[in-house]
Every structure is written in C-alpha cells, then in structure tokens.
Design an enzyme around this catalytic site. Structure first.
Site, PDB file in Angstrom:
ATOM      1  N   GLU A 154      -8.151   7.205   9.863  1.00  0.00           N
ATOM      2  CA  GLU A 154      -8.453   8.056  11.008  1.00  0.00           C
ATOM      3  C   GLU A 154      -7.561   9.296  11.040  1.00  0.00           C
ATOM      4  O   GLU A 154      -8.033  10.412  11.297  1.00  0.00           O
ATOM      5  CB  GLU A 154      -8.291   7.261  12.316  1.00  0.00           C
ATOM      6  CG  GLU A 154      -9.306   6.157  12.507  1.00  0.00           C
ATOM      7  CD  GLU A 154      -8.948   4.824  11.833  1.00  0.00           C
ATOM      8  OE1 GLU A 154      -9.620   3.817  12.130  1.00  0.00           O
ATOM      9  OE2 GLU A 154      -8.013   4.783  10.994  1.00  0.00           O
ATOM     10  N   LYS A 204     -12.649   4.045   1.779  1.00  0.00           N
ATOM     11  CA  LYS A 204     -11.608   3.352   1.017  1.00  0.00           C
ATOM     12  C   LYS A 204     -12.280   2.160   0.329  1.00  0.00           C
ATOM     13  O   LYS A 204     -12.449   1.085   0.921  1.00  0.00           O
ATOM     14  CB  LYS A 204     -10.496   2.900   1.967  1.00  0.00           C
ATOM     15  CG  LYS A 204      -9.279   2.325   1.292  1.00  0.00           C
ATOM     16  CD  LYS A 204      -8.216   2.032   2.363  1.00  0.00           C
ATOM     17  CE  LYS A 204      -6.990   1.384   1.780  1.00  0.00           C
ATOM     18  NZ  LYS A 204      -6.010   1.043   2.838  1.00  0.00           N
ATOM     19  N   TYR A 230     -16.508  25.860  -2.672  1.00  0.00           N
ATOM     20  CA  TYR A 230     -16.398  24.396  -2.646  1.00  0.00           C
ATOM     21  C   TYR A 230     -15.327  23.880  -3.594  1.00  0.00           C
ATOM     22  O   TYR A 230     -14.762  22.823  -3.357  1.00  0.00           O
ATOM     23  CB  TYR A 230     -17.742  23.705  -2.881  1.00  0.00           C
ATOM     24  CG  TYR A 230     -18.544  24.206  -4.052  1.00  0.00           C
ATOM     25  CD1 TYR A 230     -18.267  23.804  -5.335  1.00  0.00           C
ATOM     26  CD2 TYR A 230     -19.615  25.078  -3.852  1.00  0.00           C
ATOM     27  CE1 TYR A 230     -19.010  24.260  -6.403  1.00  0.00           C
ATOM     28  CE2 TYR A 230     -20.366  25.534  -4.913  1.00  0.00           C
ATOM     29  CZ  TYR A 230     -20.054  25.127  -6.192  1.00  0.00           C
ATOM     30  OH  TYR A 230     -20.790  25.581  -7.249  1.00  0.00           O
ATOM     31  N   GLU A 243       0.815  -1.213   0.000  1.00  0.00           N
ATOM     32  CA  GLU A 243       0.000   0.000   0.000  1.00  0.00           C
ATOM     33  C   GLU A 243       0.850   1.266   0.000  1.00  0.00           C
ATOM     34  O   GLU A 243       0.410   2.326  -0.449  1.00  0.00           O
ATOM     35  CB  GLU A 243      -0.924   0.024   1.226  1.00  0.00           C
ATOM     36  CG  GLU A 243      -2.026  -1.014   1.182  1.00  0.00           C
ATOM     37  CD  GLU A 243      -2.890  -0.964   2.413  1.00  0.00           C
ATOM     38  OE1 GLU A 243      -4.116  -0.745   2.253  1.00  0.00           O
ATOM     39  OE2 GLU A 243      -2.365  -1.146   3.532  1.00  0.00           O
TER      40      GLU A 243
END
Length: 118
Positions: free
Chosen positions: A73, A98, A53, A21
């Site tokens: 997190e 994810k 935005y 990863e």
C-alpha cells in the site's frame, strides 16, 4: 480519454514486514494506466509531447528499489505521488502485485487510483 499503459513491469525490490523479507529482494509486478492526451504528440509525431513510458518505467523501478517499503500500500501510494509530481499525470491507476506471497495464489496486491474522480 487517452492513456499510456505499462503492463507487468518486473522490479526486484525489498518489500515486506517479516525479518527474512527485509534481507532479500522479491519480484514485484507493476501495471500502470496513465491518462494522457495523445493528440498533440500524434499530430506532430513529436516525442517531446508524449509521455515517455521508458522514463516512467525507470522512475517506477528506482522508486521501488530505493523505497525498501514494508507495505504494498505504501509503495503504491508513493508511486502515484511520484508519477503525478515528476511526469504531470493527473489520473493514475496502479496495480502492484507480489507473486508467490500467499501459498495457492498466483499473486497478491493492491490497486490505487488517483487523480480525476478520486
């Protein structure tokens, strides 16, 4: 209370703890609900008083790309702090997904709510 929202912002970033990863980018999906008083921009049709935005989206993408976070997190907490600091948004609800991280699940993720009523 008014808000500005962004749904399913797709960002390719390095995220995860496994060795493989750390060597690839993975698709993250971000939903934002940002409390913002829209009365002033609406009254004068004034973009300078609105929450931009497009600018928020670019800042979120940049934060995720440059962060190379290990944990969702941590990424969500950094996004919450950056949005408060850079855009002056009090209440932020961030959903960070994810996709494909767990077999059989469409996505995994975290929800972070910061600001009023924490």
């Amino acid at each position: 209370m008014d808000s500005v929202f962004i749904e399913r912002l797709a960002v390719d970033a390095v995220i995860g703890v496994l060795d493989w990863e750390r060597a690839v980018t993975q698709r993250l999906l971000v939903d934002l609900d940002l409390r913002w008083d829209n009365r002033a921009p609406a009254a004068g049709d004034d973009l300078t008083l609105a929450l931009d935005y497009a600018a928020v989206s670019e800042a979120v993408a940049q934060c995720l790309r440059e962060g190379r976070f290990r944990l969702l997190e941590t990424a969500a907490e950094r996004l919450a702090a950056m949005i408060a600091d850079d855009f002056g948004v009090g209440y932020r609800r961030i959903v960070l997904r994810k996709p494909g991280a767990v077999p059989g699940a469409e996505a995994v993720g975290v929800v972070v709510e910061r600001g009023e009523g924490e």
